[in-house]
Motif scaffolding. Structure first.
Motif, PDB file in Angstrom:
ATOM      1  N   ARG A  61      -3.727   1.228  -2.896  1.00 13.31           N
ATOM      2  CA  ARG A  61      -3.471  -0.196  -2.786  1.00 13.31           C
ATOM      3  C   ARG A  61      -2.902  -0.679  -4.121  1.00 13.31           C
ATOM      4  O   ARG A  61      -3.574  -0.609  -5.144  1.00 13.31           O
ATOM      5  N   ALA A  62      -1.653  -1.121  -4.130  1.00 12.17           N
ATOM      6  CA  ALA A  62      -1.041  -1.559  -5.383  1.00 12.17           C
ATOM      7  C   ALA A  62      -1.020  -3.075  -5.512  1.00 12.17           C
ATOM      8  O   ALA A  62      -1.101  -3.612  -6.611  1.00 12.17           O
ATOM      9  N   LEU A  63      -0.909  -3.774  -4.367  1.00 14.49           N
ATOM     10  CA  LEU A  63      -0.881  -5.236  -4.403  1.00 14.49           C
ATOM     11  C   LEU A  63      -1.640  -5.795  -3.216  1.00 14.49           C
ATOM     12  O   LEU A  63      -1.618  -5.216  -2.124  1.00 14.49           O
ATOM     13  N   GLU A  97       0.862  -1.172   0.000  1.00 14.44           N
ATOM     14  CA  GLU A  97       0.000   0.000   0.000  1.00 14.44           C
ATOM     15  C   GLU A  97       0.900   1.224   0.000  1.00 14.44           C
ATOM     16  O   GLU A  97       1.809   1.317   0.806  1.00 14.44           O
ATOM     17  N   PHE A  98       0.670   2.125  -0.945  1.00  7.88           N
ATOM     18  CA  PHE A  98       1.456   3.365  -0.979  1.00  7.88           C
ATOM     19  C   PHE A  98       0.725   4.424  -0.183  1.00  7.88           C
ATOM     20  O   PHE A  98      -0.471   4.598  -0.334  1.00  7.88           O
ATOM     21  N   LYS A  99       1.488   5.113   0.671  1.00  6.85           N
ATOM     22  CA  LYS A  99       0.899   6.253   1.382  1.00  6.85           C
ATOM     23  C   LYS A  99       1.244   7.506   0.589  1.00  6.85           C
ATOM     24  O   LYS A  99       2.410   7.802   0.373  1.00  6.85           O
ATOM     25  N   THR A 100       0.246   8.193   0.145  1.00  6.76           N
ATOM     26  CA  THR A 100       0.504   9.443  -0.567  1.00  6.76           C
ATOM     27  C   THR A 100      -0.249  10.566   0.135  1.00  6.76           C
ATOM     28  O   THR A 100      -1.074  10.318   1.020  1.00  6.76           O
ATOM     29  N   ALA A 101       0.065  11.786  -0.280  1.00  3.62           N
ATOM     30  CA  ALA A 101      -0.594  12.942   0.322  1.00  3.62           C
ATOM     31  C   ALA A 101      -2.109  12.840   0.123  1.00  3.62           C
ATOM     32  O   ALA A 101      -2.899  13.255   0.979  1.00  3.62           O
ATOM     33  N   LEU A 126      -3.174  -5.162 -17.093  1.00  3.83           N
ATOM     34  CA  LEU A 126      -3.378  -3.857 -17.719  1.00  3.83           C
ATOM     35  C   LEU A 126      -2.559  -2.807 -16.972  1.00  3.83           C
ATOM     36  O   LEU A 126      -2.040  -3.065 -15.892  1.00  3.83           O
ATOM     37  N   SER A 127      -2.479  -1.627 -17.556  1.00  3.71           N
ATOM     38  CA  SER A 127      -1.733  -0.544 -16.930  1.00  3.71           C
ATOM     39  C   SER A 127      -2.314  -0.227 -15.551  1.00  3.71           C
ATOM     40  O   SER A 127      -3.525  -0.141 -15.395  1.00  3.71           O
ATOM     41  N   GLY A 128      -1.440  -0.096 -14.578  1.00  2.00           N
ATOM     42  CA  GLY A 128      -1.890   0.227 -13.229  1.00  2.00           C
ATOM     43  C   GLY A 128      -2.309  -0.986 -12.411  1.00  2.00           C
ATOM     44  O   GLY A 128      -2.718  -0.853 -11.260  1.00  2.00           O
ATOM     45  N   ALA A 129      -2.184  -2.169 -12.989  1.00  2.00           N
ATOM     46  CA  ALA A 129      -2.603  -3.379 -12.274  1.00  2.00           C
ATOM     47  C   ALA A 129      -1.699  -3.674 -11.086  1.00  2.00           C
ATOM     48  O   ALA A 129      -2.114  -4.323 -10.117  1.00  2.00           O
ATOM     49  N   GLY A 130      -0.463  -3.219 -11.154  1.00  2.00           N
ATOM     50  CA  GLY A 130       0.466  -3.466 -10.057  1.00  2.00           C
ATOM     51  C   GLY A 130       1.681  -4.281 -10.466  1.00  2.00           C
ATOM     52  O   GLY A 130       2.456  -4.722  -9.615  1.00  2.00           O
ATOM     53  N   LYS A 131       1.885  -4.451 -11.759  1.00  2.00           N
ATOM     54  CA  LYS A 131       2.980  -5.299 -12.250  1.00  2.00           C
ATOM     55  C   LYS A 131       4.351  -4.784 -11.822  1.00  2.00           C
ATOM     56  O   LYS A 131       5.155  -5.535 -11.276  1.00  2.00           O
ATOM     57  N   SER A 132       4.600  -3.505 -12.073  1.00  2.00           N
ATOM     58  CA  SER A 132       5.925  -2.958 -11.726  1.00  2.00           C
ATOM     59  C   SER A 132       6.154  -3.033 -10.227  1.00  2.00           C
ATOM     60  O   SER A 132       7.253  -3.358  -9.774  1.00  2.00           O
ATOM     61  N   THR A 133       5.115  -2.724  -9.472  1.00  3.95           N
ATOM     62  CA  THR A 133       5.237  -2.788  -8.019  1.00  3.95           C
ATOM     63  C   THR A 133       5.595  -4.212  -7.601  1.00  3.95           C
ATOM     64  O   THR A 133       6.472  -4.422  -6.759  1.00  3.95           O
ATOM     65  N   LEU A 134       4.952  -5.193  -8.215  1.00  5.40           N
ATOM     66  CA  LEU A 134       5.219  -6.585  -7.868  1.00  5.40           C
ATOM     67  C   LEU A 134       6.672  -6.959  -8.162  1.00  5.40           C
ATOM     68  O   LEU A 134       7.361  -7.528  -7.315  1.00  5.40           O
TER      69      LEU A 134
HETATM   70  N1  LIG Z   1       5.520   5.285  -5.588  1.00  2.00           N
HETATM   71  C1  LIG Z   1       4.173   5.220  -5.667  1.00  2.00           C
HETATM   72  N2  LIG Z   1       3.407   6.022  -4.900  1.00  2.00           N
HETATM   73  C2  LIG Z   1       2.063   5.950  -4.966  1.00  2.00           C
HETATM   74  N3  LIG Z   1       1.377   5.119  -5.755  1.00  2.00           N
HETATM   75  C3  LIG Z   1       2.082   4.297  -6.543  1.00  2.00           C
HETATM   76  C4  LIG Z   1       3.517   4.305  -6.555  1.00  2.00           C
HETATM   77  N4  LIG Z   1       3.943   3.385  -7.444  1.00  2.00           N
HETATM   78  C5  LIG Z   1       2.836   2.835  -7.968  1.00  2.00           C
HETATM   79  N5  LIG Z   1       1.701   3.368  -7.438  1.00  2.00           N
HETATM   80  C6  LIG Z   1       0.325   2.988  -7.745  1.00  2.00           C
HETATM   81  O1  LIG Z   1       0.203   1.578  -7.642  1.00  2.00           O
HETATM   82  C7  LIG Z   1      -0.592   1.067  -8.685  1.00  2.00           C
HETATM   83  C8  LIG Z   1       0.175   0.027  -9.472  1.00  2.00           C
HETATM   84  O2  LIG Z   1       1.242   0.663 -10.153  1.00  2.00           O
HETATM   85  P1  LIG Z   1       2.293  -0.131 -11.037  1.00  2.00           P
HETATM   86  O3  LIG Z   1       3.291   0.842 -11.506  1.00  2.00           O
HETATM   87  O4  LIG Z   1       2.760  -1.308 -10.290  1.00  2.00           O
HETATM   88  O5  LIG Z   1       1.385  -0.584 -12.264  1.00  2.00           O
HETATM   89  P2  LIG Z   1       1.802  -1.355 -13.585  1.00  2.00           P
HETATM   90  O6  LIG Z   1       0.959  -2.568 -13.631  1.00  2.00           O
HETATM   91  O7  LIG Z   1       3.270  -1.529 -13.645  1.00  2.00           O
HETATM   92  O8  LIG Z   1       1.321  -0.341 -14.707  1.00  2.00           O
HETATM   93  P3  LIG Z   1       2.022   0.028 -16.107  1.00  2.00           P
HETATM   94  O9  LIG Z   1       1.675  -1.072 -17.054  1.00  2.00           O
HETATM   95  O10 LIG Z   1       1.339   1.308 -16.478  1.00  2.00           O
HETATM   96  O11 LIG Z   1       3.474   0.180 -15.871  1.00  2.00           O
HETATM   97  C9  LIG Z   1      -1.042   2.261  -9.513  1.00  2.00           C
HETATM   98  O12 LIG Z   1      -2.331   2.623  -9.090  1.00  2.00           O
HETATM   99  C10 LIG Z   1      -0.049   3.317  -9.176  1.00  2.00           C
HETATM  100  O13 LIG Z   1      -0.630   4.587  -9.262  1.00  2.00           O
END
Ligand SMILES: Nc1ncnc2c1ncn2[C@@H]1O[C@H](COP(=O)(O)OP(=O)(O)OP(=O)(O)O)[C@@H](O)[C@H]1O
Ligand SMILES: [Mg+2]
Lengths: 341, 220
Positions: free
Chosen positions: A23-25, A14-18, A43-51
């Motif tokens: 919730r990313a994963l 979970e990312f804490k933002t202002a 899809l974009s924003g699914a959370g792949k990069s975060t994972l």
């Molecule tokens: N550093 C961060 N601070 C706040 N929110 C974040 C941060 N990094 C990612 N997120 C949020 O977490 C969610 C997942 O992001 P992530 O980058 O993992 O998606 P993704 O599947 O890799 O998308 P893409 O295909 O566009 O790269 C998104 O809603 C994104 O806005």
């Protein structure tokens, strides 16, 4: 193959933002097997990069943990974690090469970090540049290379420390289709030749299809389904899976009033012309509404949606025929395929 | 004044301006460069976050930068007396110049580091680089072209500040301009020294720009 090299247990982030928390994963459980090419699609924003960033702890998970060769990264000291990262190479969509270093210096970079003697490092770097087919560019700077060449350098750099795993975050998304093919082929070759486990993050089904053994589909922070690529392609269970595999064409389909069925090709009947046999045997026309079949490892995988004749007796004949020749099929619920997008 | 005496005076002026600027720049970089690194590294999204330290440092730097130089000069001169034994003359001004320039340099350096693509740092982290390794092997060398441009900017600014040494009995071209132009009203010598200062600024800027371009491997 078979033994797990990376185990992801109840992982959450979970990312804490202002603006509040994002919730990313959520509840991610995955086992990546030694030596496989594992795809993660969504899809974009699914959370792949975060994972993928949680796998090497560039991003610290807020729940759960990641085990590398049975060792929990959560339990490690920062120094141990850095050491573990040397066993996990990573490549990126934007290549992230050091712009002020030439190609060979870039490949030597991770070896400098491990304080490898200079001569030995150079040798290893040249060897890797040969592997990726770029030895004559050793003295060039990144600015002088094409996207595909930059990614080759990045791959050589990621391999320098002899990692057991390579993490690829959208490694081909900035490349044209042809270059994409070559880079994917290179990754596959590295996987086969060196036994390096490869984890591929992508939003393109074609990437999964081209090189992955298994795939996880991630949707809205959760794993929607995991399995062998051939299984998922022939019979995606989740809505998102269907959307990714069948594509947008599904959304535009016009349905008539009569019954529609989905025939599933799971690779067994590749050689037989099923539809023409069916038409010949039943002596009725069928309407092919949609077909998505692919050749995966020499087998026909995928599905076809056909509309049965209006006449009930004719329709039953088709169904009976399918049952007799043991072709898996299912009735298509209209809301099942029409997505709301 | 004879021509040769005037030429000698201008020569001395050039030399004094040069060494005041060079030494102040050197000392200011010794302090400012590490501060710039700390500002970037300890930021919330930096590679070694210490937000409270970053905040305090930022405030102190802003405070120092908001003091007008002439005032800082008079505040700092007693310190010069303590450190180098005199509060007048060219060497004495090196201390206030350093104090004024270091926070400025910290900011210039900080902005150079911030131009750097975060992806490159992330790549280094993914290879297991430690904070020190990232600073030495990524942050500094990768921002070299931008740091050189920043240095040209900083040094020319320090040179123009050094001209105020004239007010406190220091030397250099600035002092000549002030003494002859302002106190004795001899505009010719004032203009000559101003032109020499302009030339020095041009030369420093040109060296900085060329060096930066030449060292930048992104262009070709
Ligand atoms: N550093 C961060 N601070 C706040 N929110 C974040 C941060 N990094 C990612 N997120 C949020 O977490 C969610 C997942 O992001 P992530 O980058 O993992 O998606 P993704 O599947 O890799 O998308 P893409 O295909 O566009 O790269 C998104 O809603 C994104 O806005
Ligand atoms: Mg992403």
């Amino acid at each position: 193959m078979g033994e797990s090299i990376i185990q992801i247990r109840n992982l959450g982030k979970e990312f804490k933002t202002a603006a509040g928390s994002v919730r990313a994963l959520q509840d991610i459980n995955l086992d990546i097997r030694q030596g496989e090419i594992f795809g993660i699609i969504g899809l974009s924003g699914a959370g792949k990069s975060t994972l993928v960033r949680c796998i090497n702890y560039l991003e610290i998970p807020t729940e759960g943990e990641v085990l590398f060769e049975g060792q929990s990264l959560s339990a490690m000291t920062p120094a141990q974690r850095r050491k573990t990262r040397q066993s996990m190479g990573m490549i990126f969509q934007q290549f992230n090469l050091l712009a002020q270093r030439n190609v060979i210096q870039n490949v030597c970079f991770p070896l400098e970090l491990t304080k490898t003697p200079k001569k030995e490092a150079r040798q290893r770097a040249m060897e890797l540049l040969r592997t990726v087919g770029l030895e004559e560019k050793a003295k060039s700077y990144p600015a002088q290379l094409s996207g595909g060449q930059k990614q080759r350098v990045a791959i050589a750099r990621a391999l320098a420390t002899n990692p057991k795993v390579i993490l690829c975050d959208e490694a081909t998304s900035a490349l044209d289709p042809n270059t994409t093919k070559q880079i994917l082929a290179l990754l596959k070759e590295i996987n086969r030749a060196m036994g390096v486990t490869v984890i591929v993050i992508t939003h393109e089904m074609s990437v999964i299809e081209a090189i992955c053994d298994r795939v996880a589909i991630i949707d809205q922070s959760r794993i929607a389904e995991v399995g062998e690529v051939s299984d998922i392609f022939s019979d995606p269970k989740s809505r998102i899976g269907r959307q990714l595999i069948l594509g947008d064409a599904v959304n535009q389909m016009k349905f008539g009033s009569s019954m529609q069925i989905r025939i599933i090709f799971d690779g067994r009947e590749s050689a037989e012309p099923i539809i023409s046999n069916l038409v010949l045997a039943c002596k009725v026309p069928v309407n092919i509404m949609y077909a998505a079949t692919r050749d995966i490892g020499g087998k026909a995988m995928g599905q076809m949606i056909i509309q049965l004749p209006e006449d009930e007796a004719d329709a039953n004949r088709v169904i009976n025929y399918l049952k007799t020749i043991k072709i898996p099929y299912e009735e298509v619920e209209k809301h099942d395929v029409i997505s709301h997008s | 004044m004879t021509l040769s005496a005037t030429v000698d005076m201008l020569k001395t002026g050039i030399w004094e301006s040069f060494y005041m600027t060079a030494l102040s720049s050197l000392f200011a970089y010794v302090i400012g460069l590490p501060l710039g690194v700390v500002l970037v590294v300890t930021d919330t999204d930096g590679i070694y976050p210490i937000p409270w330290l970053q905040k305090i440092l930022g405030v102190v730097i802003n405070l120092l930068r908001s003091v007008p130089f002439l005032i800082l000069l008079f505040i700092a001169l007693p310190l010069s007396k303590y450190v180098i034994g005199t509060r007048i003359g060219s060497p004495a001004i090196i201390i206030p110049l350093t104090i004024a320039a270091a926070p400025y340099i910290a900011r210039v350096v900080e902005s150079s580091f911030r131009e750097l693509d975060a992806g490159v740092i992330e790549a280094a982290q993914s290879m297991g680089a430690s904070t020190w390794q990232i600073i030495w092997k990524v942050l500094l060398p990768e921002s070299r072209p931008s740091l050189l441009l920043g240095a040209a900017l900083a040094i020319t600014t320090i040179l123009s500040y050094s001209a105020m040494a004239g007010f406190t009995g220091g030397g250099g071209l600035g002092a000549i301009a002030i003494n002859y132009g302002y106190y004795r009203y001899e505009p010719f010598l004032m203009w000559v020294s101003v032109i020499l200062l302009v030339v020095m600024v041009q030369v420093i800027q040109e060296i900085g720009t060329r060096w930066s371009k030449k060292s930048d491997k992104r262009i070709r």
